[in-house]
Design an enzyme around this catalytic site. Structure first.
Site, mmCIF file in Angstrom:
data_model
loop_
_atom_site.group_PDB
_atom_site.id
_atom_site.type_symbol
_atom_site.label_atom_id
_atom_site.label_comp_id
_atom_site.label_asym_id
_atom_site.label_seq_id
_atom_site.Cartn_x
_atom_site.Cartn_y
_atom_site.Cartn_z
ATOM 1 N N TYR A 196 -3.670 -30.383 -83.392
ATOM 2 C CA TYR A 196 -5.069 -30.683 -83.639
ATOM 3 C C TYR A 196 -5.571 -31.908 -83.135
ATOM 4 O O TYR A 196 -6.801 -32.070 -82.401
ATOM 5 C CB TYR A 196 -5.405 -30.797 -85.333
ATOM 6 C CG TYR A 196 -5.653 -29.423 -85.658
ATOM 7 C CD1 TYR A 196 -6.765 -28.556 -86.215
ATOM 8 C CD2 TYR A 196 -4.645 -28.459 -85.764
ATOM 9 C CE1 TYR A 196 -7.226 -27.377 -86.631
ATOM 10 C CE2 TYR A 196 -4.685 -27.173 -86.380
ATOM 11 C CZ TYR A 196 -5.876 -26.450 -86.314
ATOM 12 O OH TYR A 196 -6.189 -25.261 -87.002
ATOM 13 N N ARG A 244 0.916 -27.868 -86.386
ATOM 14 C CA ARG A 244 -0.571 -27.995 -86.430
ATOM 15 C C ARG A 244 -0.966 -29.268 -86.587
ATOM 16 O O ARG A 244 -1.863 -29.918 -85.943
ATOM 17 C CB ARG A 244 -1.212 -27.078 -87.437
ATOM 18 C CG ARG A 244 -1.070 -25.645 -87.255
ATOM 19 C CD ARG A 244 -1.795 -24.683 -88.428
ATOM 20 N NE ARG A 244 -3.030 -25.155 -88.473
ATOM 21 C CZ ARG A 244 -3.994 -24.721 -89.483
ATOM 22 N NH1 ARG A 244 -3.275 -24.051 -90.891
ATOM 23 N NH2 ARG A 244 -5.252 -24.596 -89.459
ATOM 24 N N ASN A 296 -8.701 -19.700 -93.129
ATOM 25 C CA ASN A 296 -8.828 -18.721 -92.454
ATOM 26 C C ASN A 296 -9.352 -17.414 -93.497
ATOM 27 O O ASN A 296 -8.911 -17.775 -94.813
ATOM 28 C CB ASN A 296 -7.760 -17.963 -91.856
ATOM 29 C CG ASN A 296 -7.374 -18.669 -90.563
ATOM 30 O OD1 ASN A 296 -8.387 -19.278 -89.792
ATOM 31 N ND2 ASN A 296 -6.240 -18.579 -89.879
ATOM 32 N N ARG A 343 -13.432 -25.085 -77.785
ATOM 33 C CA ARG A 343 -12.246 -24.936 -78.368
ATOM 34 C C ARG A 343 -11.614 -23.529 -77.616
ATOM 35 O O ARG A 343 -12.063 -22.588 -77.239
ATOM 36 C CB ARG A 343 -12.362 -24.422 -79.827
ATOM 37 C CG ARG A 343 -13.063 -25.875 -80.494
ATOM 38 C CD ARG A 343 -13.473 -25.305 -81.836
ATOM 39 N NE ARG A 343 -13.847 -26.487 -82.839
ATOM 40 C CZ ARG A 343 -15.164 -27.125 -82.921
ATOM 41 N NH1 ARG A 343 -16.242 -26.324 -82.158
ATOM 42 N NH2 ARG A 343 -15.189 -28.128 -83.709
ATOM 43 N N PHE A 391 2.542 -20.537 -81.110
ATOM 44 C CA PHE A 391 1.148 -20.241 -81.066
ATOM 45 C C PHE A 391 0.588 -20.032 -79.629
ATOM 46 O O PHE A 391 -0.570 -19.040 -79.565
ATOM 47 C CB PHE A 391 0.432 -21.488 -81.624
ATOM 48 C CG PHE A 391 -0.912 -21.465 -81.979
ATOM 49 C CD1 PHE A 391 -1.641 -20.766 -83.004
ATOM 50 C CD2 PHE A 391 -2.046 -21.926 -81.288
ATOM 51 C CE1 PHE A 391 -2.736 -20.468 -83.511
ATOM 52 C CE2 PHE A 391 -3.252 -21.789 -81.509
ATOM 53 C CZ PHE A 391 -3.721 -20.966 -82.742
ATOM 54 N N ARG A 419 -10.834 -32.383 -75.946
ATOM 55 C CA ARG A 419 -12.055 -31.853 -75.957
ATOM 56 C C ARG A 419 -13.327 -32.723 -76.374
ATOM 57 O O ARG A 419 -14.370 -32.591 -75.909
ATOM 58 C CB ARG A 419 -11.920 -30.782 -77.192
ATOM 59 C CG ARG A 419 -13.122 -29.791 -77.029
ATOM 60 C CD ARG A 419 -12.880 -28.596 -78.268
ATOM 61 N NE ARG A 419 -13.201 -29.338 -79.572
ATOM 62 C CZ ARG A 419 -14.408 -29.549 -80.255
ATOM 63 N NH1 ARG A 419 -15.284 -29.104 -79.533
ATOM 64 N NH2 ARG A 419 -14.484 -30.069 -81.335
ATOM 65 N N HIS A 436 -11.102 -20.508 -81.893
ATOM 66 C CA HIS A 436 -12.325 -20.674 -82.704
ATOM 67 C C HIS A 436 -13.498 -21.296 -82.117
ATOM 68 O O HIS A 436 -14.408 -22.205 -82.417
ATOM 69 C CB HIS A 436 -11.836 -21.860 -83.764
ATOM 70 C CG HIS A 436 -10.849 -21.084 -84.799
ATOM 71 N ND1 HIS A 436 -11.066 -20.416 -85.831
ATOM 72 C CD2 HIS A 436 -9.327 -21.484 -84.609
ATOM 73 C CE1 HIS A 436 -10.114 -19.973 -86.537
ATOM 74 N NE2 HIS A 436 -9.139 -20.407 -85.822
ATOM 75 N N ARG A 439 -17.265 -25.119 -91.463
ATOM 76 C CA ARG A 439 -17.444 -24.494 -89.962
ATOM 77 C C ARG A 439 -16.812 -23.102 -90.107
ATOM 78 O O ARG A 439 -15.663 -23.030 -90.630
ATOM 79 C CB ARG A 439 -16.898 -24.955 -88.730
ATOM 80 C CG ARG A 439 -17.379 -24.567 -87.562
ATOM 81 C CD ARG A 439 -16.740 -25.354 -86.277
ATOM 82 N NE ARG A 439 -17.184 -24.994 -85.262
ATOM 83 C CZ ARG A 439 -16.579 -24.103 -84.295
ATOM 84 N NH1 ARG A 439 -15.458 -23.515 -84.626
ATOM 85 N NH2 ARG A 439 -17.057 -23.769 -83.150
ATOM 86 N N HIS A 441 -8.586 -31.502 -88.962
ATOM 87 C CA HIS A 441 -7.292 -31.822 -88.680
ATOM 88 C C HIS A 441 -6.337 -31.555 -90.039
ATOM 89 O O HIS A 441 -6.801 -32.101 -91.067
ATOM 90 C CB HIS A 441 -7.185 -33.043 -88.296
ATOM 91 C CG HIS A 441 -5.442 -33.606 -88.108
ATOM 92 N ND1 HIS A 441 -4.481 -32.612 -87.790
ATOM 93 C CD2 HIS A 441 -5.031 -34.741 -88.245
ATOM 94 C CE1 HIS A 441 -3.321 -33.373 -87.690
ATOM 95 N NE2 HIS A 441 -3.664 -34.752 -87.814
#
Length: 752
Positions: free
Chosen positions: A418, A414, A203, A128, A216, A425, A131, A167, A395
Site C-alpha cells: 500500500y 499488503r 471488502n 489505482r 496478488f 500514484r 479499486h 471509500r 494502508h
C-alpha cells in the site's frame, strides 16, 4: 473605495442556500446538482462562492502536522467573488488567449493560458491498479464501549465519537467502468482517531482469492482485461480469469461468493464489510486476543438481479454512487455496526479447527458470534470528489495502540504494497499531508522534504538523539499511549517458500457457502457460473472449472455442466461434511426500508390519492419518484421521470396510480421501448415497466384505474402484487413486502 474588496454576496441566492443547509429537507427528491437553483439568464452580479449543499462535508481544517486551525471546512475551497490566477491575481478574461492582433498568433507571454493548460494537462493522476472505480463519504463512528475488555484502542472506548471517511469501490474495472458489474467491492474506512489514523481496509466478501500476497499480481492480471485487446472491461467472464482460478484452486471459495448475489449488491448501503484478515488486539492489561472485523448494514444485505445489473450498466452506470449520495442528501444516512469475532490468542492461531491466518477461510458466526462494538453513520458527501475520494490513501499498517497485525501472509504483503503504491500514484512520500489523509493527532515524525512537502518544519535536528532541538521529539514511555508491537514469539524455522498444511483445503468452505444458500440463491449461483464460463472461448477451461465444482457439490456441478452442454465430472476429493451457516444467506429476514425508492406511475387525468401517497412515502423515510407522460408537473406535483426517461431498475417497488393513455412520444421511431408492447389503451412503456418489476421480483401495487394496467400486464393474482381501494391501503401492504427486499416466492426454485 478599495477596488480589491470582494463584492458582497447576492443576498437572496446565499440566503436560499443557507436555508437548505439549515437542515435536510425530507420533502424534496434528492439529486439537485447545486446548493441553489440556477437562473435562466447568466448571473452577472459578482458574489462570493455559494456554500456547499446541506449534505456535503470536507476534510477537517488541519495543518499538515495535524493541528486544528479553527477554520471552517470551506476554508480549503474557492475564496472571493472574482476569477484569479493560482497566485491570486484577478483575471479580466479567460475566454480568449493573448494574440498579436485578433487574427494573429498566440503569444508565449500569455501566462494565464500556460498556467490554465498546464494544470489541465496534469489534472489526472494515475488511477489505482485495483479499486479504481469508487465513491466515498464522510461520517462518524460512535463506540459502545463493549470492546474495552479486549483492546486499549481509545476510539473504541464507551462514548467516544471519531470522524471517518469511507471509500467503496469495485476491484477490476477502470475509473470509467460501471458500478453494477459482478465484482468484489472494497469497503475502506479511515478512522481519524486522536491516537493516530486507523485504516480498516475491508471488502464485501470475507475471504480472498489467494493466501499469499506474492500471488496478488497473478490474480489481478488474470482478472483484468486481456492485454492484447483491453477487453472485457470490469468483469471476470473471460478465459484468463477462469484459467487462473481453476488452476489455483485456493481461489474457489472467493469465486463462489463472487458468483453469488454478493457479487452484485443492490447498494453500498446494503452491503456487508469484512476485514478479511485476522488481527491481534491488546488490552490495558497487556492481554491479547485474535479478531476478525465485520461491518453489518442497518438495512440488511441485498442484491440486484442479474438483468438489473445489465440494464443499469447501460442506463445508469453510476447507480451505486447516485444511490449513496442521494440517500445522504435525503437524510436516510447509511449506517453499519462494527462487530468483532473474538478468538483466544493461542500458539496454534486456530479456532474450531480453522486456521485463522488463512485469508481464504471464514469462521461461521454460529461458532463465533459477531459482537457489536460501535456504529458507523455516513452523513456528509464529498465537497470535491477528486480531492477526497481519488486522493484518499489507505494502508493496513495505519494502526492505533491496541490493534496489531498477525502473520497472515496476505496481510504481511499488503503492509508493503500500500505504501509503495501511494508513492507513485500520489507523487511522492508526503501523501499523508493531503487534507483527506491528514491525521487528527499531533505529528512529529522527523520525515523531511520530498515532493509536495506542505509542512514548514522548524528546528535544525530532525534526528535522534539530538540536543540542538532540546531532544525533541522524545520517545513515548509506557504511560504515554505509544503503539505496541505485540511481542509474539517467532519460532526458529528454516527459510522456506511454503504454506502451512492447513492451507491446503480449498473446497470445504466453498461447499459450506453453497449449502448455506436458500434455493433461490443457489439458482442465481448456477446461472452466474453458467454465464461466466459460457463466455470463455476454450472448452478446456470450462471442463477444468467443472472439476473444481464437482469437489464442491454434485448438484451445482451438474446444473452448470448442463448449461454448458458438457458432461459433469466426478469429484476428485471427498465431499466435505459441513454444517450450513444461516448467517451466510441474504434471504429470510426482515429489514427497514429506509431510503428506498418508490416509483409512482400517474395518469395526469386522474390523480386520486397520489399527493397523499407521496407524502406518506416521504414520511416513511423513503423517496418517491413520480413517473408521468411528460416532465414538469402533473396537477401541482413535480414529475421526476417520464415514460421515456424512467426505467424499472431505478425503483425498489412500483405503485401504479392510473392507466395513462399512450403519450405523444410513444412512437417506436422515437423511443424503442414504445414498441415493447401492443396496447391501444395504456402507454406501452408503463406495461414494460410493470413487466420488468415483476420479472425482477419486486413488490407492485395498484389502485383505481391502475388495477387495469396490472391486469393487462398479466400479473394480477401473483405473489407480491397488491391491489386495493386506496393508495394508502396499497402502500401499507407494499411496505410490508419491502421488508424482505424481493418477492422470491414468485419464482419457485428447482434446486433444494
Amino acid at each position: 473605495m478599495d477596488s480589491r474588496k470582494p463584492v458582497k454576496a447576492v443576498k437572496d441566492v446565499v440566503e436560499a442556500a443557507a436555508e437548505k443547509m439549515a437542515g435536510v429537507l425530507t420533502s424534496e427528491v434528492p439529486g439537485a446538482p447545486g446548493s441553489a437553483p440556477p437562473t435562466v439568464d447568466e448571473p452577472t452580479t459578482p458574489h462570493d462562492p455559494l456554500p456547499p449543499k446541506a449534505e456535503q462535508g470536507a476534510p477537517e481544517a488541519r495543518t499538515p502536522t495535524g493541528a486544528t486551525t479553527g477554520a471552517p471546512t470551506t476554508a480549503n475551497g474557492q475564496q472571493g467573488a472574482f476569477l484569479t490566477t493560482s497566485q491570486g491575481a484577478r483575471l479580466r478574461d479567460t475566454d480568449h488567449s493573448l494574440k498579436a492582433g485578433p487574427r494573429g498568433p498566440v503569444l508565449l507571454q500569455d501566462h494565464h493560458l500556460r498556467e490554465k493548460i498546464t494544470h489541465f494537462d496534469h489534472e489526472r493522476i494515475p488511477e489505482r491498479v485495483v479499486h479504481a472505480r469508487g465513491a466515498g463519504a464522510h461520517g462518524v463512528f460512535e463506540a459502545y464501549g463493549t470492546a474495552e475488555g479486549v483492546t486499549k484502542a481509545g476510539f473504541l472506548r464507551k462514548g467516544r465519537t471519531t470522524d471517518v471517511f469511507v471509500r467503496f469501490s469495485t476491484v477490476l474495472g477502470s475509473r470509467g467502468s460501471a458500478d453494477t458489474v459482478r465484482d468484489t467491492r472494497g469497503f475502506a474506512t479511515k478512522f481519524y482517531t486522536d491516537e493516530g489514523t486507523f485504516d480498516l481496509v475491508a471488502n464485501n466478501i470475507p475471504v480472498f482469492f489467494i493466501q499469499d500476497a506474492v500471488k496478488f499480481p497473478d490474480v489481478i492480471h488474470a482478472g483484468k482485461p486481456h492485454p492484447d485487446r483491453e477487453i472485457p472491461q470490469a468483469q471476470s467472464a473471460h478465459d484468463t480469469f477462469w484459467d487462473f482460478v481453476s488452476l489455483h484452486t485456493e481461489a474457489q471459495h472467493h469465486t463462489m461468493w463472487n458468483m453469488s448475489d454478493r457479487g452484485v449488491p443492490r447498494s453500498y448501503r446494503m452491503m456487508e464489510g469484512f476485514g478479511v484478515h485476522t488481527f491481534r488486539l491488546v488490552n490495558d492489561a497487556g492481554e491479547t486476543a485474535l479478531v476478525k472485523f465485520h461491518w453489518k448494514p442497518k438495512l440488511g444485505v441485498h442484491s440486484l438481479t442479474w438483468e438489473e445489473t445489465q440494464m443499469l450498466g447501460g442506463m445508469d452506470p453510476d447507480f451505486h454512487r447516485r444511490d449513496l449520495y442521494d440517500a445522504i442528501e435525503a437524510g436516510a444516512f447509511p449506517e453499519w455496526e462494527l462487530g468483532l469475532q473474538v478468538f483466544p490468542d493461542t500458539p496454534e492461531e486456530t479456532f474450531a479447527g480453522i486456521d485463522l491466518l488463512d485469508p481464504t477461510k471464514i469462521v461461521p458466526e454460529e461458532l463465533a458470534p459477531v459482537q457489536p462494538v460501535g456504529r458507523l453513520t455516513l452523513n456528509r458527501t464529498p465537497t470535491n470528489f477528486f480531492a477526497e475520494v481519488e486522493q484518499v490513501a489507505f494502508h493496513p499498517g495505519h494502526l492505533p495502540p491496541g490493534i496489531d497485525v498477525t502473520n497472515d501472509p496476505l496481510l504481511q504483503g499488503r503492509l508493503f504494497s500500500y505504501v509503495d503504491t501511494q508513492l507513485t500514484r500520489l507523487g511522492g512520500p508526503n501523501f499523508s499531508q493531503i487534507p483527506v489523509n491528514r491525521p487528527h493527532a499531533p505529528v512529529n515524525d522527523m520525515l523531511r522534504d520530498g515532493f509536495h512537502q506542505q509542512a514548514v518544519h522548524a528546528g535544525v535536528a530532525p534526528y535522534r538523539p539530538n540536543s540542538l532541538d532540546g531532544g525533541n521529539p522524545f520517545p513515548a514511555g509506557d504511560g504515554d499511549g505509544a503503539f505496541v508491537d505485540v511481542p509474539v514469539t517467532v519460532a526458529e524455522a528454516p527459510k522456506v517458500r511454503a504454506n502451512p498444511v492447513s492451507f491446503d483445503d480449498h473446497f470445504s468452505q466453498a461447499r459450506l457457502f453453497w449449502l448455506s444458500m436458500s434455493p433461490v440463491e443457489k439458482e442465481h449461483i448456477i446461472r452466474a457460473y453458467t454465464f461466466e464460463l459460457g463466455k470463455c472461448h476454450h472448452q478446456a477451461i470450462k471442463e477444468r472449472q467443472l472439476r473444481c465444482l464437482a469437489n464442491v457439490d454434485p448438484v451445482l456441478c451438474a446444473e452448470v455442466a448442463t448449461g454448458l452442454g458438457l458432461p459433469a465430472p466426478e469429484p476428485t476429493v471427498p465431499l466435505a461434511d459441513v454444517a450450513p451457516s444461516a448467517a451466510l444467506s441474504q434471504v429470510g429476514r426482515q429489514w427497514p426500508a429506509d431510503g428506498r425508492t418508490v416509483g409512482i406511475v400517474v395518469d395526469p387525468a386522474r390523480l386520486d390519492d397520489v399527493a397523499e401517497v407521496r407524502r406518506a412515502v416521504f414520511g416513511a423515510g423513503m423517496v418517491p419518484l413520480l413517473v408521468a407522460p411528460h416532465g414538469g408537473t402533473v396537477g401541482d406535483l413535480p414529475v421526476q421521470r417520464t415514460f421515456a426517461t424512467g426505467r424499472s431498475v431505478e425503483f425498489d417497488v412500483l405503485l401504479v396510480a392510473g392507466a395513462p393513455a399512450p403519450a405523444p412520444d410513444a412512437l417506436p421511431a422515437r423511443d424503442a421501448k414504445a414498441g415493447a408492447a401492443d396496447s391501444a389503451n395504456v402507454d406501452p412503456r408503463v406495461l414494460l415497466m410493470v413487466e420488468e418489476c415483476w420479472r425482477h421480483a419486486k413488490a407492485i401495487g395498484a389502485w383505481g384505474a391502475g388495477v387495469t394496467v396490472l391486469r393487462q400486464a398479466g400479473v394480477t393474482g401473483t405473489p407480491g402484487v397488491v391491489t386495493g381501494d386506496s393508495g394508502g391501503e396499497v402502500l401499507a401492504a407494499v411496505q410490508r413486502l419491502m421488508a424482505a427486499h424481493r418477492v422470491w416466492e414468485r419464482f419457485p426454485a428447482t434446486v433444494a
